[in-house]
Structures are given as structure tokens and as C-alpha cells.
Scaffold this active site. Structure first.
Site, PDB file in Angstrom:
ATOM      1  CG  HIS A 282      55.513  49.846  47.432  1.00  0.00           C
ATOM      2  ND1 HIS A 282      54.513  48.976  48.068  1.00  0.00           N
ATOM      3  CD2 HIS A 282      56.338  50.537  48.512  1.00  0.00           C
ATOM      4  CE1 HIS A 282      54.876  48.748  49.452  1.00  0.00           C
ATOM      5  NE2 HIS A 282      55.895  49.513  49.535  1.00  0.00           N
TER       6      HIS A 282
ATOM      7  CG  HIS B  48      60.275  49.788  51.978  1.00  0.00           C
ATOM      8  ND1 HIS B  48      59.707  50.786  53.035  1.00  0.00           N
ATOM      9  CD2 HIS B  48      59.296  49.246  51.591  1.00  0.00           C
ATOM     10  CE1 HIS B  48      58.583  50.846  52.864  1.00  0.00           C
ATOM     11  NE2 HIS B  48      58.080  49.961  51.960  1.00  0.00           N
TER      12      HIS B  48
ATOM     13  CD  GLU C   1      56.175  46.671  52.798  1.00  0.00           C
ATOM     14  OE1 GLU C   1      56.401  47.377  51.990  1.00  0.00           O
ATOM     15  OE2 GLU C   1      55.018  46.326  53.276  1.00  0.00           O
TER      16      GLU C   1
END
Lengths: 134, 134
Positions: free
Chosen positions: B7, B79, B130
Site C-alpha cells: 500500500h 509511507h 514499511e
């Protein structure tokens, strides 16, 4: 209306170092750099299984990412690109809804040889959005 | 090593308005909001054909996106999340290469119920990365 996420573009101060980071440290598949003099950038694509990361290095003095890199000397995410089926229909729907298209408002040919438009970040949660006709 | 782009997370000042923008103006498929009190955010997922956009709204006073929204009052890309097969092997490879893991260095359970780690933006072209074990 929006379809696939075509790419996430990351502007970087040193394209060679960023390419090595993605290839050697993150272990991703990385394309050769391509100068795009009409766009003022050199591009490297990180090919992920479901989408791409586009690394953007500055090319020439009038590069459109020069100011971004002045403000973000480490680099940073510059824009995200969504695919649309019909870029003119998308533009018209967005402008009716009050969103602003950057520049003269007509699609131009982007780095992938397809018609693109950029939308004003103030209208999209501080995110520069590119639309590309798929 | 890195696999799919899981994502792109966008921090937003008004989650309701951002959800409406993606659903009504951009015509995307949008999930219901979910409070994640242990992460200090409320999440809405934009489901694209190949990946997701994660809209992050602030939840509570100590939200990890509070400072980001102070610096970026319109919101912005917070992020990007890459999937890895083995998060401990990924961490060890990255730390050997000199990259810094944020926090204590052990994976914690992220908003999707899977082990995650965050990497220092200074080591990744100004991009907060991430990693999520797929």
C-alpha cells in the site's frame, strides 16, 4: 474511475546510489536509466510484481524536480500515478467537481508515451496525482 | 527481496472528506473507516485493482501522524509498504547493509495483523518505508 496504481515516483538526489539501494540492498528488479530530456528527468523503474516505483533524477537545469529536491535534499515521494480509461472524461469529471488540473489543462505525452495530466496537490490531500490513460 | 507494493499511505487532516474525494470524485472503491487505537490512527482503504491506498486519519492525541500533519496541514504521502517473505531475514540483510530500523528493531503487529517494521527515511531517499511480512 481510477484504475490501477501505475507507479509511485520518488525524486532522488543521486540516481546511481538510489538504483543501487533498490537493486542491491532491497533486492528489486531495476531497469536501466533512461534520459527523458523533454521531461527534464532521468528515470529508473523498479519493477515490483504488481506495480512500479519510478526513480526520478534531475536532468538539466530546468528540471521540474529541481525545486522539490531543494526542499527535500534527501529526496522523497514526488507523485503517484493512477490509470484511467479515458483521460478527457476523467479531466472533465474532476474539473466539474472543482479539482484543478496543472498547466494548460490538455493532456501531454508522459514518460511512458501515453497521455497524462497532473492534478493540484492542494485538491488531493497534499499529494501530486498524475493520471495516465491506460 | 522486496515483493509487492502492499500500500501507499496518505495522512489526511479530514478522513471523511478524503474518503468522499476518493469515492465520489475519483470513483474508487472505498472501505469503511476502522479505528486502530493501538496505532493512533483511523484507516480507510482505497481498493485499486493491483494495490491499496491507505488513508490515515489521526486518532487520539498521541497519534504517530500528528507531527506529520502539523508540518503538512493539507496531508501528504506518509509511507510506502513493501511485502517481504521473511521479515527477520529482511531486517538482518538491511541492517548489515547499514540501513536503520526505527524503534526497538523487532517487528510488531501492524494495522493488517501482520508483522511489520519501519525503515529510516534518511536511508531510503527521504521515504518512510514499511516492510510487511506477506
Amino acid at each position: 474511475m481510477i484504475g490501477r496504481l501505475n507507479h509511485v515516483a520518488i525524486a532522488v538526489p543521486d540516481l546511481g546510489a538510489a538504483t543501487s539501494l533498490y537493486r542491491d540492498t532491497l533486492g528489486a528488479k531495476v531497469s536501466a536509466p533512461v534520459d527523458q530530456p523533454e521531461h527534464g528527468v532521468t528515470t529508473v523503474f523498479i519493477e515490483l510484481p504488481n506495480t512500479k516505483i519510478e526513480l526520478l533524477g534531475q536532468l538539466g537545469d530546468g528540471s521540474p524536480i529541481a525545486r522539490f529536491l531543494e526542499r527535500n535534499p534527501d529526496g522523497g515521494i514526488h507523485h503517484i500515478c493512477y490509470e484511467v480509461d479515458d483521460i478527457l472524461a476523467a479531466r472533465d469529471r474532476l474539473t466539474v467537481a472543482g479539482a484543478r488540473v496543472l498547466g494548460p489543462g490538455e493532456p501531454r505525452i508522459g514518460a511512458h508515451g501515453k497521455p497524462v495530466l497532473f492534478l493540484h496537490p492542494k485538491d488531493f490531500n497534499g499529494t501530486l496525482v498524475e493520471l495516465e490513460q491506460a
